[in-house]
Design a protein around this motif. Sequence first.
Motif, PDB file in Angstrom:
ATOM      1  N   ASP A 155     -22.573  -4.851   7.400  1.00  0.00           N
ATOM      2  CA  ASP A 155     -21.741  -5.311   6.795  1.00  0.00           C
ATOM      3  C   ASP A 155     -21.493  -5.939   4.859  1.00  0.00           C
ATOM      4  OD1 ASP A 155     -20.373  -4.788   9.061  1.00  0.00           O
ATOM      5  OD2 ASP A 155     -19.419  -7.096   9.690  1.00  0.00           O
ATOM      6  N   LEU A 307     -15.355 -10.681   7.337  1.00  0.00           N
ATOM      7  CA  LEU A 307     -16.041  -9.922   8.309  1.00  0.00           C
ATOM      8  C   LEU A 307     -17.092  -9.929   8.864  1.00  0.00           C
ATOM      9  CD1 LEU A 307     -17.627  -7.833   5.056  1.00  0.00           C
ATOM     10  CD2 LEU A 307     -15.817  -7.150   7.109  1.00  0.00           C
ATOM     11  N   ARG A 315     -16.248  -7.727  16.197  1.00  0.00           N
ATOM     12  CA  ARG A 315     -17.059  -5.702  15.790  1.00  0.00           C
ATOM     13  C   ARG A 315     -17.847  -5.419  16.495  1.00  0.00           C
ATOM     14  NH1 ARG A 315     -17.520  -4.651  11.318  1.00  0.00           N
ATOM     15  NH2 ARG A 315     -16.817  -6.622  10.341  1.00  0.00           N
ATOM     16  N   LYS A 319     -18.692  -2.445   8.137  1.00  0.00           N
ATOM     17  CA  LYS A 319     -17.832  -2.293   7.570  1.00  0.00           C
ATOM     18  C   LYS A 319     -18.193  -2.425   6.177  1.00  0.00           C
ATOM     19  CE  LYS A 319     -13.826  -3.636   9.204  1.00  0.00           C
ATOM     20  NZ  LYS A 319     -12.391  -4.681   9.284  1.00  0.00           N
ATOM     21  N   LYS A 320     -18.013  -1.807   5.595  1.00  0.00           N
ATOM     22  CA  LYS A 320     -18.209  -1.727   4.343  1.00  0.00           C
ATOM     23  C   LYS A 320     -17.080  -1.699   3.629  1.00  0.00           C
ATOM     24  CE  LYS A 320     -20.192   0.939   0.089  1.00  0.00           C
ATOM     25  NZ  LYS A 320     -21.072   1.464  -1.199  1.00  0.00           N
ATOM     26  N   VAL A 321     -16.542  -3.809   2.459  1.00  0.00           N
ATOM     27  CA  VAL A 321     -15.085  -2.957   2.266  1.00  0.00           C
ATOM     28  C   VAL A 321     -15.302  -3.174   0.519  1.00  0.00           C
ATOM     29  CG1 VAL A 321     -13.198  -5.332   1.841  1.00  0.00           C
ATOM     30  CG2 VAL A 321     -14.035  -5.045   4.016  1.00  0.00           C
TER      31      VAL A 321
END
Length: 356
Positions: A155, A307, A315, A319-321
């Motif tokens: 993440d 995250l 989750r 995830k990469k924001v």
Amino acid sequence: MVTIKEIAAAVGVSSATVSRVLNYDPTLSISTRKRQAIIETAEALNYATPRNRGRAAALGAGQKIALVHFLEPAQELADPYYVGVRLGIESRCQAMKSEIVKVVPTGSAPEAAILEGASGVVAVGHYYGEALEWLRRHSRHLVFADYAPAGDGDDSVLSDVALAMTRLLEAVHAMGYRRIGFIGWIDAFHEPENIYSERRCRTFIDWMVKAGLYDPELCLVERMTPDSGYALTKAMLSKPHPPKVLITCNDNMALGAYRAIQEMGLRIPEDIAVASFNDIPVAQFLGPPLSTVKIPAELIGETAVDLLLERLSGRDVAKKVVLGTEMVWRGSTPQPVDAASSPDTAGAAKGALSLT
């Protein structure tokens, strides 16, 4: 947290309309386009309904979160950008009623038990090699703030400074500038294999080469110190053919660049323009105010905590924001010209400025 009123102002509708759309009111008569704009704006601004905010707060309450920083306290205080990232983490943890345990560099790895005893870890800054693997081994859940390790297993939240650099170069090129300089730092984890590996520096070189404008003498880097901006600018402006615009890796370096430029009796932007990255608070108060890419430091920190809470809620997919940046034009550069204008026209429009 963003409010319904802010979403309404961004879209140009009433707060009541936003509320009804986000609560899926089937009786509301509204165009599909306007409904989509409201939903997309709410998502972009990271809006959460009161019910979901309550769930997040309940999930975060009592959790212990380890904040691992790659800078020592004195180094962080010298860089307001990373102070902003940390404040974002702390404020979101406070809102979620989560406990924070701060871990700072001491020259050796921290006690593994500190990380293992935490519900999750937010790592601020860049980590490579053994340091990166150590974090992965001892963290129940791990999120990187202002950095994304290679691969897709972690993440992370950051801004795309390579894209921001490309846009900045395109803008100054459209103004008519051709001799464009860059000063930056050496990424300690890649020296001596590639001293130009830092993302802004690498993008600068690649773009300038493609444009047929690259001059190695106008791209200088060194280990980051409080005097890096001053020393590198002094060296670059002492060359036989100095640049007409200087891009610095961050605003701290720009402060040193200003000092060197003024000591040499040059004017900003008439003799040399300056543009930078981060938009730290002091940037707008320099003489002249500094043009700089605004990177949302506090939002990066807040999003990292979000995250982590998602991980705690179940989750299991990384995830990469990537958060957007904004170029803030101020007095240290000419104002950008219309993209349709040719470089020659742009240069002429600035009258006395000699840009090439």
